[in-house]
Design a protein around this motif. Sequence first.
Motif, PDB file in Angstrom:
ATOM      1  N   SER A 485      -8.277 -12.393   5.262  1.00 45.95           N
ATOM      2  CA  SER A 485      -7.357 -13.258   3.324  1.00 45.95           C
ATOM      3  C   SER A 485      -6.157 -14.212   3.131  1.00 45.95           C
ATOM      4  O   SER A 485      -5.250 -14.019   3.778  1.00 45.95           O
ATOM      5  N   ALA A 486      -7.429 -15.416   3.001  1.00 47.74           N
ATOM      6  CA  ALA A 486      -5.509 -16.268   2.782  1.00 47.74           C
ATOM      7  C   ALA A 486      -4.652 -16.298   2.139  1.00 47.74           C
ATOM      8  O   ALA A 486      -3.645 -16.587   2.250  1.00 47.74           O
ATOM      9  N   ILE A 487      -5.150 -15.146   0.721  1.00 44.41           N
ATOM     10  CA  ILE A 487      -4.217 -14.872  -0.171  1.00 44.41           C
ATOM     11  C   ILE A 487      -4.514 -13.156  -0.245  1.00 44.41           C
ATOM     12  O   ILE A 487      -4.953 -13.017  -0.639  1.00 44.41           O
ATOM     13  N   ARG A 488      -2.895 -13.210  -0.210  1.00 38.59           N
ATOM     14  CA  ARG A 488      -1.845 -11.883  -0.168  1.00 38.59           C
ATOM     15  C   ARG A 488      -1.630 -10.988  -1.114  1.00 38.59           C
ATOM     16  O   ARG A 488      -0.894 -12.577  -1.381  1.00 38.59           O
ATOM     17  N   VAL A 489      -1.653 -10.096  -2.214  1.00 35.61           N
ATOM     18  CA  VAL A 489      -1.226  -9.553  -3.360  1.00 35.61           C
ATOM     19  C   VAL A 489      -0.167  -8.546  -2.806  1.00 35.61           C
ATOM     20  O   VAL A 489      -1.324  -8.027  -3.223  1.00 35.61           O
ATOM     21  N   VAL A 490       0.347  -8.583  -3.656  1.00 35.93           N
ATOM     22  CA  VAL A 490       0.814  -6.768  -3.806  1.00 35.93           C
ATOM     23  C   VAL A 490       1.819  -6.899  -5.600  1.00 35.93           C
ATOM     24  O   VAL A 490       2.163  -7.647  -5.592  1.00 35.93           O
ATOM     25  N   GLY A 491       1.078  -5.575  -6.000  1.00 38.33           N
ATOM     26  CA  GLY A 491       2.239  -4.645  -6.964  1.00 38.33           C
ATOM     27  C   GLY A 491       3.075  -4.019  -6.327  1.00 38.33           C
ATOM     28  O   GLY A 491       3.614  -4.483  -5.529  1.00 38.33           O
ATOM     29  N   ARG A 492       3.284  -2.577  -6.807  1.00 39.14           N
ATOM     30  CA  ARG A 492       4.438  -1.559  -7.215  1.00 39.14           C
ATOM     31  C   ARG A 492       3.833  -1.178  -5.934  1.00 39.14           C
ATOM     32  O   ARG A 492       2.695  -0.691  -6.243  1.00 39.14           O
ATOM     33  N   LEU A 493       4.595  -0.757  -4.943  1.00 40.98           N
ATOM     34  CA  LEU A 493       4.143   0.278  -3.174  1.00 40.98           C
ATOM     35  C   LEU A 493       4.715   0.849  -3.563  1.00 40.98           C
ATOM     36  O   LEU A 493       5.812   1.338  -4.577  1.00 40.98           O
ATOM     37  N   ASP A 494       3.905   1.843  -2.780  1.00 43.69           N
ATOM     38  CA  ASP A 494       4.321   3.208  -2.360  1.00 43.69           C
ATOM     39  C   ASP A 494       5.699   3.088  -1.498  1.00 43.69           C
ATOM     40  O   ASP A 494       4.947   2.152  -0.966  1.00 43.69           O
ATOM     41  N   PRO A 495       6.403   4.121  -1.448  1.00 43.95           N
ATOM     42  CA  PRO A 495       8.478   3.728  -0.320  1.00 43.95           C
ATOM     43  C   PRO A 495       7.407   3.674   0.871  1.00 43.95           C
ATOM     44  O   PRO A 495       7.748   2.852   2.331  1.00 43.95           O
ATOM     45  N   ALA A 496       6.299   5.008   1.598  1.00 48.68           N
ATOM     46  CA  ALA A 496       5.950   4.551   2.681  1.00 48.68           C
ATOM     47  C   ALA A 496       4.951   3.494   3.058  1.00 48.68           C
ATOM     48  O   ALA A 496       5.324   3.064   3.953  1.00 48.68           O
ATOM     49  N   GLU A 497       3.896   3.003   2.960  1.00 53.24           N
ATOM     50  CA  GLU A 497       3.341   2.092   2.445  1.00 53.24           C
ATOM     51  C   GLU A 497       3.809   0.699   3.092  1.00 53.24           C
ATOM     52  O   GLU A 497       3.826  -0.030   3.680  1.00 53.24           O
ATOM     53  N   ALA A 498       4.702   0.201   1.576  1.00 49.54           N
ATOM     54  CA  ALA A 498       6.048  -0.628   2.223  1.00 49.54           C
ATOM     55  C   ALA A 498       6.259  -1.124   3.128  1.00 49.54           C
ATOM     56  O   ALA A 498       6.721  -1.650   3.842  1.00 49.54           O
ATOM     57  N   SER A 499       6.369   0.304   3.732  1.00 49.57           N
ATOM     58  CA  SER A 499       7.337  -0.096   5.660  1.00 49.57           C
ATOM     59  C   SER A 499       6.076  -0.386   6.119  1.00 49.57           C
ATOM     60  O   SER A 499       6.470  -0.857   8.085  1.00 49.57           O
ATOM     61  N   ARG A 500       5.055  -0.098   6.365  1.00 52.73           N
ATOM     62  CA  ARG A 500       3.702  -0.914   7.103  1.00 52.73           C
ATOM     63  C   ARG A 500       4.487  -2.188   7.466  1.00 52.73           C
ATOM     64  O   ARG A 500       4.430  -2.948   6.774  1.00 52.73           O
ATOM     65  N   PRO A 501       3.837  -2.626   8.832  1.00 54.16           N
ATOM     66  CA  PRO A 501       3.648  -3.456   8.976  1.00 54.16           C
ATOM     67  C   PRO A 501       2.407  -4.487   8.518  1.00 54.16           C
ATOM     68  O   PRO A 501       2.775  -5.996   8.637  1.00 54.16           O
ATOM     69  N   GLU A 502       1.817  -4.131   7.908  1.00 47.88           N
ATOM     70  CA  GLU A 502       0.695  -5.143   6.507  1.00 47.88           C
ATOM     71  C   GLU A 502       1.815  -5.802   5.667  1.00 47.88           C
ATOM     72  O   GLU A 502       1.003  -6.877   5.011  1.00 47.88           O
ATOM     73  N   TYR A 503       2.854  -5.523   5.662  1.00 50.44           N
ATOM     74  CA  TYR A 503       3.272  -6.194   4.367  1.00 50.44           C
ATOM     75  C   TYR A 503       4.483  -7.000   5.154  1.00 50.44           C
ATOM     76  O   TYR A 503       5.659  -7.325   4.289  1.00 50.44           O
ATOM     77  N   GLY A 504       4.760  -6.992   6.297  1.00 53.94           N
ATOM     78  CA  GLY A 504       5.530  -7.855   6.661  1.00 53.94           C
ATOM     79  C   GLY A 504       5.779  -9.171   6.796  1.00 53.94           C
ATOM     80  O   GLY A 504       6.933  -9.933   6.975  1.00 53.94           O
ATOM     81  N   PHE A 505       5.122  -9.900   5.652  1.00 51.64           N
ATOM     82  CA  PHE A 505       4.730 -11.684   5.000  1.00 51.64           C
ATOM     83  C   PHE A 505       5.865 -11.192   4.008  1.00 51.64           C
ATOM     84  O   PHE A 505       6.551 -12.392   3.161  1.00 51.64           O
ATOM     85  N   LEU A 506       6.421  -9.934   3.827  1.00 56.23           N
ATOM     86  CA  LEU A 506       7.355  -9.632   2.344  1.00 56.23           C
ATOM     87  C   LEU A 506       8.629  -9.559   3.411  1.00 56.23           C
ATOM     88  O   LEU A 506       8.989  -8.991   3.996  1.00 56.23           O
TER      89      LEU A 506
END
Length: 582
Positions: A485-506
């Motif tokens: 996926s060239a475009i990654r979009v994030v809205g409101r996240l769960d705290p446990a989910e936000a700590s995962r490496p998949e969101y390392g671009f943030l």
Amino acid sequence: MTDDEFDGSGGVGRVLGTADATPLQFWTAVAPGSYLQLDDVVVTRRELPDREPVTIAGVVTQVRARHEGAQFDSDVFAIADGTLPAMVQEAAEITTTRVDPEFYVPPHPGAVVHRAEGDARARALHFDRMERRIPMGMGRDGVPVYLNADFLDGTRGAHVSISGISGVATKTSFATFLLYSVFRSGVLGGDAVNAKALIFNVKGEDLLFLDHPNTRLDDATRAGYAKLGLAAGAFPDVRVYAPPRIGDSSGTPDVSSRLTGVDSFYWTLSEFCADRLLPYVFADADDERQQYTMVVHSVAAHLARYAQPADGGVSVDGVRLGTYADLVDHIVEQLTDDETRGDWAGSAVGVGTVNAFARRLIGSKKDLSRLIRGDLAARRPHSINTAESAQVTVVDLHNLPDRAQRFVVGVTLKSEFERKEKAGTAKPLLFVVLDELNKYAPREGSSPIKEVLLDIAERGRSLGVILVGAQQTASEVERRIVTNSAIRVVGRLDPAEASRPEYGFLPPAQRQRALLAKPGTMFVNQPDIPVPLCLEFPFPAWATRVSEAGRAPSETLRSITGAADPFAVVGSGGGSDDDIPF
């Protein structure tokens, strides 16, 4: 920025001298009477002795304030009382987004930092390099934010991954707004007329009114759309499909809030056998771990070889079968008979494996009987085919149980992808919007649906199939789909989910903000820009529920009965006089 603008006047601050400044990140002290907030765009310049000056632009990714002159925590009270001299100093962390020309040197401490506006802002965010820009919403500064169409339509990349908490992150709302912007912004040029969208509606009936104007739309929202270069309105060309009602022999669509412009979809028994759709009955990833999957493919091959159309149903081994339940019972009967089991399942399959398959198949009768029919006309239009549908095709699944939803999604995506493969061209584009992607393409296991989605993620770009996937947890989605996926979009996240490496671009600050983001706020990461952009997209100009729906357009009256062959139901074997559309 001109030379006069960098003469030390009019800046919002100066590059900090007490923290290291690097070409990729630096801090700026905020000038008295000024401020910087997260997501502000700033620019500074570095003079060089033997070449042209270097302009360094960036985005504010952190802001802090402190008392200078205080030594102890309790000093804050003395400072507030005026008995201890100190001053408040704010500083902002700047993450570099562009260096022009590309000569990577750090900014000098004391260099004036300006808030980037107009062309300077566009250059800082690389908007000036985007030949085709798709408006996504407004930045924190109230100025439009754009997406590079080259990374959406397959030119240089494709696919969108949207993550966030269900009901709060507004994932589906952003996906539909993005489609609206793509179709109405003119970025696709003449190709926009033929471009298609396939949307699976899995929650309520909110997406069944995309072609109805929103009665809650006000002048301020219309002005917001105009600022983005868009006209506020509903999707002009929408077709809605829904499954037949349970126990309804006429195939009436199973919807309650929308009464016109809805068509039924189903598969005939003959299509089910000939197209080898049986594996999609076992479309759970857990099924692929079981040994009975070899029975699934063996039975599917046997049905494709021997099932013949017969008065609306099929004839297998000389036995006419008129319903899905009849077909299931016949398959189970043949598998439990010692004499015929080998013909259907193969000689190397044990009785225990066959029984496991049979139990699972029998359990599907309740869920799939209204979708696989032998009592409705084969010639009556009933297939979901975006090539022959409206610009936006909505497939309603919310009244279906989980197994039936998987079947519809799997079979529909399979047929659409195969159709695009046969066409052999990327034009016209097909955008597929699928929520709950973690259910259809989980990280672990395999299933027919997951294989189709992987195909779309890895080869869809060249065929013009663009996946817009939404999920609560990107960490639970097949890694190759998220990676493609060239475009990654994030809205409101769960705290446990936000700590995962998949969101390392943030950046760290954005990860924390994602825990607080209000509905309508999204963080968008695209390859052109090294820092995700925070934006707010406008309130939908189309109805999101029946209470908001304005007057339906005349095209909404188009339905299957209006387009059907009036003689298709005559002599079909299962229709009644009530089915005749006149």
